[in-house]
Write a protein that holds these residues in place. Structure first.
Motif, PDB file in Angstrom:
ATOM      1  N   MET A  90       0.846  -1.175   0.000  1.00 45.61           N
ATOM      2  CA  MET A  90       0.000   0.000   0.000  1.00 45.61           C
ATOM      3  C   MET A  90       0.890   1.236   0.000  1.00 45.61           C
ATOM      4  O   MET A  90       1.832   1.337   0.762  1.00 45.61           O
ATOM      5  N   PHE A  91       0.560   2.168  -0.874  1.00 44.78           N
ATOM      6  CA  PHE A  91       1.340   3.398  -0.973  1.00 44.78           C
ATOM      7  C   PHE A  91       0.562   4.545  -0.343  1.00 44.78           C
ATOM      8  O   PHE A  91      -0.651   4.653  -0.502  1.00 44.78           O
ATOM      9  N   PHE A  92       1.295   5.402   0.321  1.00 46.88           N
ATOM     10  CA  PHE A  92       0.691   6.565   0.966  1.00 46.88           C
ATOM     11  C   PHE A  92       1.468   7.801   0.550  1.00 46.88           C
ATOM     12  O   PHE A  92       2.651   7.926   0.845  1.00 46.88           O
ATOM     13  N   PHE A  93       0.821   8.681  -0.206  1.00 46.38           N
ATOM     14  CA  PHE A  93       1.483   9.892  -0.687  1.00 46.38           C
ATOM     15  C   PHE A  93       0.818  11.112  -0.074  1.00 46.38           C
ATOM     16  O   PHE A  93      -0.407  11.187  -0.017  1.00 46.38           O
ATOM     17  N   ILE A  94       1.635  12.025   0.345  1.00 46.09           N
ATOM     18  CA  ILE A  94       1.123  13.304   0.828  1.00 46.09           C
ATOM     19  C   ILE A  94       1.499  14.332  -0.232  1.00 46.09           C
ATOM     20  O   ILE A  94       2.688  14.551  -0.493  1.00 46.09           O
ATOM     21  N   PHE A  95       0.495  14.924  -0.835  1.00 43.06           N
ATOM     22  CA  PHE A  95       0.763  15.925  -1.865  1.00 43.06           C
ATOM     23  C   PHE A  95      -0.232  17.065  -1.728  1.00 43.06           C
ATOM     24  O   PHE A  95      -1.266  16.931  -1.073  1.00 43.06           O
ATOM     25  N   GLY A  96       0.106  18.194  -2.336  1.00 44.20           N
ATOM     26  CA  GLY A  96      -0.788  19.332  -2.285  1.00 44.20           C
ATOM     27  C   GLY A  96      -0.156  20.552  -2.906  1.00 44.20           C
ATOM     28  O   GLY A  96       0.935  20.501  -3.468  1.00 44.20           O
ATOM     29  N   LEU A  97      -0.861  21.651  -2.795  1.00 39.36           N
ATOM     30  CA  LEU A  97      -0.389  22.927  -3.293  1.00 39.36           C
ATOM     31  C   LEU A  97      -0.004  23.810  -2.109  1.00 39.36           C
ATOM     32  O   LEU A  97      -0.676  23.798  -1.081  1.00 39.36           O
ATOM     33  N   ASN A  98       1.055  24.572  -2.289  1.00 35.36           N
ATOM     34  CA  ASN A  98       1.502  25.456  -1.222  1.00 35.36           C
ATOM     35  C   ASN A  98       2.097  26.710  -1.851  1.00 35.36           C
ATOM     36  O   ASN A  98       2.588  26.680  -2.977  1.00 35.36           O
ATOM     37  N   LYS A  99       2.068  27.798  -1.122  1.00 37.33           N
ATOM     38  CA  LYS A  99       2.711  29.017  -1.606  1.00 37.33           C
ATOM     39  C   LYS A  99       3.748  29.451  -0.579  1.00 37.33           C
ATOM     40  O   LYS A  99       3.521  29.366   0.624  1.00 37.33           O
ATOM     41  N   LYS A 100       4.891  29.865  -1.096  1.00 37.24           N
ATOM     42  CA  LYS A 100       5.988  30.293  -0.233  1.00 37.24           C
ATOM     43  C   LYS A 100       6.382  31.705  -0.612  1.00 37.24           C
ATOM     44  O   LYS A 100       6.536  32.018  -1.790  1.00 37.24           O
ATOM     45  N   PRO A 101       6.567  32.588   0.386  1.00 37.87           N
ATOM     46  CA  PRO A 101       7.018  33.945   0.074  1.00 37.87           C
ATOM     47  C   PRO A 101       8.465  33.925  -0.412  1.00 37.87           C
ATOM     48  O   PRO A 101       9.316  33.282   0.192  1.00 37.87           O
ATOM     49  N   VAL A 102       8.718  34.597  -1.523  1.00 39.21           N
ATOM     50  CA  VAL A 102      10.077  34.647  -2.068  1.00 39.21           C
ATOM     51  C   VAL A 102      10.658  36.050  -2.040  1.00 39.21           C
ATOM     52  O   VAL A 102      11.851  36.220  -2.233  1.00 39.21           O
ATOM     53  N   GLY A 103       9.825  37.053  -1.799  1.00 40.43           N
ATOM     54  CA  GLY A 103      10.340  38.411  -1.743  1.00 40.43           C
ATOM     55  C   GLY A 103       9.332  39.388  -1.184  1.00 40.43           C
ATOM     56  O   GLY A 103       8.126  39.182  -1.288  1.00 40.43           O
ATOM     57  N   LYS A 104       9.859  40.442  -0.562  1.00 41.31           N
ATOM     58  CA  LYS A 104       9.015  41.495  -0.006  1.00 41.31           C
ATOM     59  C   LYS A 104       9.714  42.819  -0.271  1.00 41.31           C
ATOM     60  O   LYS A 104      10.925  42.927  -0.093  1.00 41.31           O
ATOM     61  N   GLU A 105       8.951  43.787  -0.716  1.00 37.76           N
ATOM     62  CA  GLU A 105       9.532  45.083  -1.059  1.00 37.76           C
ATOM     63  C   GLU A 105       8.558  46.200  -0.707  1.00 37.76           C
ATOM     64  O   GLU A 105       7.350  46.017  -0.775  1.00 37.76           O
ATOM     65  N   GLN A 106       9.127  47.352  -0.350  1.00 34.85           N
ATOM     66  CA  GLN A 106       8.313  48.523  -0.056  1.00 34.85           C
ATOM     67  C   GLN A 106       8.447  49.492  -1.225  1.00 34.85           C
ATOM     68  O   GLN A 106       9.556  49.786  -1.670  1.00 34.85           O
ATOM     69  N   ARG A 107       7.307  49.951  -1.735  1.00 36.00           N
ATOM     70  CA  ARG A 107       7.271  50.865  -2.880  1.00 36.00           C
ATOM     71  C   ARG A 107       6.379  52.047  -2.569  1.00 36.00           C
ATOM     72  O   ARG A 107       5.445  51.962  -1.776  1.00 36.00           O
ATOM     73  N   LYS A 108       6.633  53.157  -3.251  1.00 38.45           N
ATOM     74  CA  LYS A 108       5.758  54.329  -3.177  1.00 38.45           C
ATOM     75  C   LYS A 108       4.748  54.223  -4.310  1.00 38.45           C
ATOM     76  O   LYS A 108       5.116  53.961  -5.451  1.00 38.45           O
ATOM     77  N   ILE A 109       3.468  54.404  -3.973  1.00 39.10           N
ATOM     78  CA  ILE A 109       2.412  54.381  -4.985  1.00 39.10           C
ATOM     79  C   ILE A 109       1.529  55.608  -4.802  1.00 39.10           C
ATOM     80  O   ILE A 109       1.523  56.226  -3.741  1.00 39.10           O
ATOM     81  N   MET A 110       0.779  55.947  -5.838  1.00 35.66           N
ATOM     82  CA  MET A 110      -0.159  57.057  -5.759  1.00 35.66           C
ATOM     83  C   MET A 110      -1.506  56.545  -5.276  1.00 35.66           C
ATOM     84  O   MET A 110      -2.047  55.578  -5.803  1.00 35.66           O
ATOM     85  N   LYS A 111      -2.044  57.185  -4.238  1.00 44.11           N
ATOM     86  CA  LYS A 111      -3.343  56.809  -3.674  1.00 44.11           C
ATOM     87  C   LYS A 111      -4.091  58.098  -3.362  1.00 44.11           C
ATOM     88  O   LYS A 111      -3.677  58.866  -2.503  1.00 44.11           O
TER      89      LYS A 111
END
Length: 86
Positions: free
Chosen positions: A1-22
């Motif tokens: 019997m085979f048992f696989f754990i699989f799924g979708l995941n998201k990992k943060p790869v970058g963070k940046e601060q920017r100036k935007i017009m609001k």
């Protein structure tokens, strides 16, 4: 019997601060870039693309790109610019 754990995941790869017009003012925005992966036994195997989130502390607004949430087009373009670095 085979048992696989699989799924979708998201990992943060970058963070940046920017100036935007609001509302005619230049405000800071924190942009986070995530990579989506297909995982097997908690090991990322296949990259499935990038997703973005943007937080604007000035107005306490948070937008995330995803299936159930819609990010305004002008913010998505800014996020894609940042995402090119990662």
């Amino acid at each position: 019997m085979f048992f696989f754990i699989f799924g979708l995941n998201k990992k943060p790869v970058g963070k940046e601060q920017r100036k935007i017009m609001k509302n005619g003012f230049e405000v800071n925005a924190i942009i986070t870039v995530y990579k989506n992966y297909f995982e097997l036994f908690f090991i990322p195997l296949i990259p499935l693309g990038k997703k973005y989130s943007i937080y604007i502390p000035h107005s306490d607004e948070y937008f995330e790109q995803g299936m159930f949430s819609k990010m305004p087009a002008e913010y998505l373009e800014i996020c894609k610019e940042v995402g090119r670095k990662y």
